[in-house]
Design a protein around this motif. Structure first.
Motif, PDB file in Angstrom:
ATOM      1  N   PHE A 183       4.508 117.770  92.557  1.00 50.75           N
ATOM      2  CA  PHE A 183       4.320 116.772  93.424  1.00 50.75           C
ATOM      3  C   PHE A 183       5.683 116.209  93.741  1.00 50.75           C
ATOM      4  O   PHE A 183       6.256 116.018  94.341  1.00 50.75           O
ATOM      5  CB  PHE A 183       4.101 114.949  91.666  1.00 50.75           C
ATOM      6  CG  PHE A 183       4.715 114.197  92.491  1.00 50.75           C
ATOM      7  CD1 PHE A 183       4.146 113.896  93.676  1.00 50.75           C
ATOM      8  CD2 PHE A 183       5.658 112.911  91.906  1.00 50.75           C
ATOM      9  CE1 PHE A 183       4.534 112.705  94.311  1.00 50.75           C
ATOM     10  CE2 PHE A 183       5.785 111.581  92.226  1.00 50.75           C
ATOM     11  CZ  PHE A 183       5.593 111.535  93.795  1.00 50.75           C
ATOM     12  N   GLY A 184       7.501 117.739  92.793  1.00 53.47           N
ATOM     13  CA  GLY A 184       8.595 117.682  93.041  1.00 53.47           C
ATOM     14  C   GLY A 184       8.245 118.000  94.833  1.00 53.47           C
ATOM     15  O   GLY A 184       8.988 117.613  95.320  1.00 53.47           O
ATOM     16  N   ALA A 185       7.491 119.456  94.513  1.00 48.23           N
ATOM     17  CA  ALA A 185       7.338 120.095  95.545  1.00 48.23           C
ATOM     18  C   ALA A 185       6.628 119.425  96.820  1.00 48.23           C
ATOM     19  O   ALA A 185       7.443 119.150  98.534  1.00 48.23           O
ATOM     20  CB  ALA A 185       6.738 121.104  95.475  1.00 48.23           C
ATOM     21  N   ILE A 186       6.021 118.446  96.678  1.00 51.84           N
ATOM     22  CA  ILE A 186       5.132 117.541  97.652  1.00 51.84           C
ATOM     23  C   ILE A 186       7.021 116.506  98.611  1.00 51.84           C
ATOM     24  O   ILE A 186       6.217 116.858  99.403  1.00 51.84           O
ATOM     25  CB  ILE A 186       3.896 116.984  97.428  1.00 51.84           C
ATOM     26  CG1 ILE A 186       2.899 117.901  97.825  1.00 51.84           C
ATOM     27  CG2 ILE A 186       3.615 115.849  98.656  1.00 51.84           C
ATOM     28  CD1 ILE A 186       2.042 117.260  96.588  1.00 51.84           C
ATOM     29  N   GLN A 222       8.764 116.293 102.276  1.00 55.04           N
ATOM     30  CA  GLN A 222       8.568 114.444 102.753  1.00 55.04           C
ATOM     31  C   GLN A 222       9.911 115.023 102.880  1.00 55.04           C
ATOM     32  O   GLN A 222      10.314 113.942 103.814  1.00 55.04           O
ATOM     33  CB  GLN A 222       8.056 113.453 101.972  1.00 55.04           C
ATOM     34  CG  GLN A 222       5.888 114.078 101.581  1.00 55.04           C
ATOM     35  CD  GLN A 222       5.173 113.221 101.439  1.00 55.04           C
ATOM     36  OE1 GLN A 222       6.008 112.053 101.704  1.00 55.04           O
ATOM     37  NE2 GLN A 222       4.130 113.293 101.310  1.00 55.04           N
ATOM     38  N   THR A 223      10.918 114.747 101.770  1.00 56.13           N
ATOM     39  CA  THR A 223      11.723 114.763 102.362  1.00 56.13           C
ATOM     40  C   THR A 223      12.640 115.476 103.251  1.00 56.13           C
ATOM     41  O   THR A 223      13.805 114.889 104.312  1.00 56.13           O
ATOM     42  CB  THR A 223      13.121 114.699 101.135  1.00 56.13           C
ATOM     43  OG1 THR A 223      12.326 114.431 100.087  1.00 56.13           O
ATOM     44  CG2 THR A 223      13.880 114.820 101.743  1.00 56.13           C
ATOM     45  N   VAL A 267      14.691 113.062  92.005  1.00 57.38           N
ATOM     46  CA  VAL A 267      13.615 112.744  91.386  1.00 57.38           C
ATOM     47  C   VAL A 267      12.844 113.414  90.338  1.00 57.38           C
ATOM     48  O   VAL A 267      12.125 113.545  89.313  1.00 57.38           O
ATOM     49  CB  VAL A 267      12.316 113.412  93.061  1.00 57.38           C
ATOM     50  CG1 VAL A 267      10.917 113.104  92.230  1.00 57.38           C
ATOM     51  CG2 VAL A 267      13.058 112.463  93.970  1.00 57.38           C
ATOM     52  N   ASP A 268      13.720 115.109  90.468  1.00 51.74           N
ATOM     53  CA  ASP A 268      12.546 115.873  89.289  1.00 51.74           C
ATOM     54  C   ASP A 268      13.442 115.196  88.199  1.00 51.74           C
ATOM     55  O   ASP A 268      12.783 115.931  87.147  1.00 51.74           O
ATOM     56  CB  ASP A 268      13.542 117.530  89.696  1.00 51.74           C
ATOM     57  CG  ASP A 268      12.748 117.452  90.825  1.00 51.74           C
ATOM     58  OD1 ASP A 268      11.811 117.465  91.117  1.00 51.74           O
ATOM     59  OD2 ASP A 268      13.690 119.163  91.800  1.00 51.74           O
ATOM     60  N   ARG A 269      14.540 114.873  88.210  1.00 50.54           N
ATOM     61  CA  ARG A 269      15.383 114.428  86.910  1.00 50.54           C
ATOM     62  C   ARG A 269      14.671 113.143  86.393  1.00 50.54           C
ATOM     63  O   ARG A 269      14.770 113.234  85.157  1.00 50.54           O
ATOM     64  CB  ARG A 269      16.820 113.867  87.225  1.00 50.54           C
ATOM     65  CG  ARG A 269      17.401 113.488  85.816  1.00 50.54           C
ATOM     66  CD  ARG A 269      19.248 113.284  86.299  1.00 50.54           C
ATOM     67  NE  ARG A 269      19.698 114.427  86.815  1.00 50.54           N
ATOM     68  CZ  ARG A 269      20.783 114.597  87.412  1.00 50.54           C
ATOM     69  NH1 ARG A 269      21.643 113.527  87.973  1.00 50.54           N
ATOM     70  NH2 ARG A 269      21.264 115.514  87.642  1.00 50.54           N
ATOM     71  N   VAL A 280      18.647 114.292  96.474  1.00 56.45           N
ATOM     72  CA  VAL A 280      17.272 113.127  96.553  1.00 56.45           C
ATOM     73  C   VAL A 280      16.146 114.270  95.102  1.00 56.45           C
ATOM     74  O   VAL A 280      15.815 113.713  94.584  1.00 56.45           O
ATOM     75  CB  VAL A 280      16.825 113.349  97.923  1.00 56.45           C
ATOM     76  CG1 VAL A 280      15.136 112.588  97.603  1.00 56.45           C
ATOM     77  CG2 VAL A 280      17.494 112.591  98.133  1.00 56.45           C
ATOM     78  N   GLU A 281      15.720 115.395  96.017  1.00 51.72           N
ATOM     79  CA  GLU A 281      15.237 116.560  95.460  1.00 51.72           C
ATOM     80  C   GLU A 281      15.763 116.231  93.447  1.00 51.72           C
ATOM     81  O   GLU A 281      14.665 116.403  92.796  1.00 51.72           O
ATOM     82  CB  GLU A 281      14.895 117.752  95.666  1.00 51.72           C
ATOM     83  CG  GLU A 281      14.756 117.684  96.992  1.00 51.72           C
ATOM     84  CD  GLU A 281      14.580 119.291  97.707  1.00 51.72           C
ATOM     85  OE1 GLU A 281      15.256 120.177  96.543  1.00 51.72           O
ATOM     86  OE2 GLU A 281      14.029 119.383  98.752  1.00 51.72           O
TER      87      GLU A 281
END
Length: 254
Positions: free
Chosen positions: A224-227, A231-232, A119-121, A115-116
């Motif tokens: 934003f990716g870290a947040i 949450q994930t 999102v980053d990609r 998932v991370e």
């Protein structure tokens, strides 16, 4: 005799900028017109880039203020809509959309790293796309800055060739005879420099501002990716079933 004929020839030439253009050879005229058009186009691009960058920074400030205000990210996502209107919003919407799609999968908690990564990609691709849009026509500035002096030099060489041809035809080496033609030729180089110098300066300035804005979007995407990653992980922990209770160990035989 040469001095008598040279004076009327010199007097018949208009050495103003308009006069130099009108009396120039047709090839030199085409060079001058092309360079003038390039100069106007350069300034139009510069105005558009400064305007778009100023607007992008102002809208990015507003989005970051709303993002760090402590409000709901879902509400911010709904306000930005499916078609965001500025680069920073596009980065936020792309990351949020990919995260929400991934979390709809009931097995998302088992693939937190996937998932991370998605999102980053998604945000990285959006940053690249938005920067390509902001950098559109920047190559025109670069090409004008590098090519305009040589185009002007071509017009100068052509005009000087015509001046020497006039010397040979008139058999008159007086400076008054060749000076107007040389002035017309050098005027082409001057126009080339007028087009090239602002193009180089503005290209460097705008490129620096674009690089800073790209770094700002990358920093926002990282935060934003870290947040979203936290949450994930929280969602994965909530979905994970509790470990079964184990019976106490039997006492050792004595």
């Amino acid at each position: 005799m040469n001095g008598v004929t040279a004076a009327p020839l010199a007097a018949s030439h208009d050495l103003s900028m308009l006069g130099l253009f009108l009396q120039a050879d047709w090839v030199v005229k085409l060079v001058m017109l092309g360079l003038l058009f390039a100069s106007v186009f350069v300034w139009a691009i510069v105005f558009e880039k400064f305007t778009s960058l100023r607007r992008a920074r102002r809208e990015a400030d507003a989005l970051e203020d709303a993002f760090w205000s402590g409000g709901s990210l879902d509400e911010l996502y709904r306000r930005q809509g499916e078609v965001p209107g500025h680069p920073m919003a596009a980065v936020f919407v792309s990351g949020m959309r990919e995260w929400r799609r991934s979390m709809e999968n009931p097995n998302a908690g088992q693939f937190v790293g996937g998932v991370e990564e998605r999102v980053d990609r998604a945000m990285a691709v959006t940053i690249q796309r938005e920067m390509e849009r902001l950098e559109k026509r920047m190559t025109v500035l670069a090409n004008t800055g590098s090519a305009a002096p040589f185009v002007g030099l071509f017009g100068t060489v052509w005009g000087i060739m015509n001046s020497f041809a006039a010397i040979a035809g008139m058999q008159n080496t007086s400076l008054a005879v060749v000076a107007p033609g040389i002035a017309e030729a050098l005027f082409a180089t001057a126009i080339g420099l007028v087009a090239a110098i602002p193009a180089v300066l503005m290209y460097n300035m705008i490129s620096s501002q674009l690089a800073k804005f790209a770094a700002r979007m990358e920093g926002f995407a990282t935060e934003f990716g870290a947040i979203l990653a936290r949450q994930t992980e929280q969602a994965a922990g909530a979905r994970r079933p509790a470990a079964p209770a184990t019976a106490p160990a039997a006492p050792e035989a004595r």
